[in-house]
Design a protein around this motif. Structure first.
Motif, PDB file in Angstrom:
ATOM      1  N   HIS A  32       0.830  -1.210   0.000  1.00 11.15           N
ATOM      2  CA  HIS A  32       0.000   0.000   0.000  1.00 11.15           C
ATOM      3  C   HIS A  32       0.862   1.257   0.000  1.00 11.15           C
ATOM      4  N   VAL A  33       1.903   1.282   0.825  1.00 12.13           N
ATOM      5  CA  VAL A  33       2.733   2.487   0.906  1.00 12.13           C
ATOM      6  C   VAL A  33       3.543   2.674  -0.381  1.00 12.13           C
ATOM      7  N   ASN A  34       3.975   1.571  -0.995  1.00  9.27           N
ATOM      8  CA  ASN A  34       4.670   1.679  -2.276  1.00  9.27           C
ATOM      9  C   ASN A  34       3.751   2.246  -3.352  1.00  9.27           C
ATOM     10  N   LEU A  47      10.021  13.169  -1.633  1.00 11.59           N
ATOM     11  CA  LEU A  47      10.910  12.317  -0.835  1.00 11.59           C
ATOM     12  C   LEU A  47      10.650  12.496   0.652  1.00 11.59           C
ATOM     13  N   ILE A  48      10.482  13.742   1.091  1.00  8.92           N
ATOM     14  CA  ILE A  48      10.203  13.982   2.516  1.00  8.92           C
ATOM     15  C   ILE A  48       8.876  13.353   2.915  1.00  8.92           C
ATOM     16  N   VAL A  49       7.865  13.485   2.067  1.00 11.70           N
ATOM     17  CA  VAL A  49       6.580  12.850   2.358  1.00 11.70           C
ATOM     18  C   VAL A  49       6.747  11.331   2.417  1.00 11.70           C
ATOM     19  N   SER A  50       7.594  10.780   1.549  1.00 13.50           N
ATOM     20  CA  SER A  50       7.844   9.328   1.563  1.00 13.50           C
ATOM     21  C   SER A  50       8.491   8.899   2.877  1.00 13.50           C
ATOM     22  N   PHE A  51       9.432   9.707   3.378  1.00 10.11           N
ATOM     23  CA  PHE A  51      10.027   9.411   4.687  1.00 10.11           C
ATOM     24  C   PHE A  51       8.947   9.351   5.761  1.00 10.11           C
TER      25      PHE A  51
END
Length: 371
Positions: free
Chosen positions: A111-113, A187-191
């Motif tokens: 789901h996160v991917n 990228l920050i949101v992905s972290f």
């Protein structure tokens, strides 16, 4: 390697291509020097311009956007070792979870991917639309204007052929700026999104603690492992916060002001097409801020949920040493890990709403004064 993690793959690949992470080659200078020069000419424009308030507002938005873009790039380069270390930690934690045979955990990763890919592509699409808006706005204006207001001393920027050359230059570097700005945000949101996954995984381990019922030594060992994992979550979130908190403070002040200014700009536009472009600018700001605050708020909520998950383990039925450990987990989780604005205010949806309310309040004030 990050190539196997769709959550971060696209963002890291773009930043690596432009030599802002991992590599150091000629692309870094192509990325940084022209936008930096543009920002200096924009600052000079803001001090020297005699254009109307509508032009000043629009170009202030462009200046803040470009300044924030190159500031992110320089900070990313300055702290690249820490960012790369954080990426290594994320990879290690991701592959550790990927080894799990638990269907719930594998669904979390899937789901996160999926969300990470959609967010990265969606943000790049919004960036593309905004770049098109930058280029089209001067073509729809009643008089000559540039995509980004700028002045080079001693040169009349509106005289041919300099106007055409400067217009082409600005449009050529716009996609480069987009590739610095958008992937960094994604990228920050992905972290932050992966921090949420880590919290949910810990909750899962606590919820399934009952599978060791009647085996006190195994329960004790599992609780110890849960505490160690909680410490990993805390360190991970603190690293993300340390790398981004003051950047978020700048954006909070700047974008709150710009939302107000762009709403005010809608009063002055000359055509429906220009109004649509300004609305696109507002949409990009809104979506970028909303994504950050939405997931930062979710990270805080999931950290708080660790305390609830620990309490629901029927901890009072376990041996005294285990009870003490679980109580310690509950106490620590009640002080949730959060991403903060300037290390002061937690990034929550309440703060996001306050930002929108303040922007709209100042917009109505300006409308009354200049209406």
């Amino acid at each position: 390697m990050f190539e196997d993690i769709p959550l971060i793959y696209m963002n890291v690949k773009i930043l690596k291509f432009w030599s802002l992470l991992y590599d150091h080659n000629w692309r870094r200078y192509v990325t940084l020097i022209p936008p930096t020069f543009l920002v200096f000419t924009q600052f000079y424009y803001m001090f020297m311009t005699e254009e109307g308030i509508d032009a000043i507002i629009r170009n202030s938005y462009m200046l803040v956007l470009w300044f924030n873009t190159i500031l992110r790039a320089y900070i990313l380069i300055k702290d690249r070792v820490e960012y790369q270390s954080l990426l290594q930690d994320l990879e290690a934690y991701f592959y550790d979870l990927d080894k799990s045979n638990d269907v719930y955990v594998r669904n979390l990763l899937s789901h996160v991917n999926s969300n990470g890919k959609v967010m990265a592509r969606g943000n790049l699409f919004l960036g593309l639309l905004t770049c098109i808006g930058f280029g089209l706005y001067p073509l729809l204006a009643a008089e000559r204007v540039l995509p980004f207001g700028s002045i080079i001393p001693g040169i009349d920027e509106y005289q041919s052929p300099f106007y055409e050359c400067w217009y082409v230059f600005q449009m050529l570097i716009t996609p480069v700026g987009c590739c610095m700005y958008i992937p960094y945000t994604s990228l920050i949101v992905s972290f932050i999104m992966f921090g949420i996954v880590m919290c949910k995984y810990l909750q899962r381990r606590l919820a399934t603690l009952s599978r060791f019922k009647g085996q006190p030594e195994w329960i004790y060992d599992e609780v110890i492992e849960c505490i160690k994992y909680q410490k990993k979550i805390i360190e991970y979130c603190e690293t993300v916060n340390r790398l981004t908190t003051f950047m978020f403070l700048l954006e909070f002040v700047a974008f709150g002001t710009l939302l107000c200014a762009l709403l005010f700009l809608l009063i002055f536009v000359d055509s429906a097409a220009q109004a649509i472009i300004v609305c696109a600018y507002i949409t990009m700001i809104f979506c970028q801020i909303l994504a950050l605050y939405w997931y930062a708020n979710e990270l805080k909520e999931q950290n708080l949920s660790i305390a609830a998950a620990a309490y629901e383990t029927e901890w009072f039925t376990y041996e005294i040493p285990v009870q003490k450990l679980i109580l310690l987990m509950i106490m620590r989780a009640q002080k949730p890990c959060t991403i903060k604005v300037g290390n002061i205010y937690p990034m929550t949806l309440e703060l996001f709403q306050a930002l929108l309310n303040a922007s709209y309040s100042y917009f109505t004030l300006l409308k009354r004064v200049y209406g």
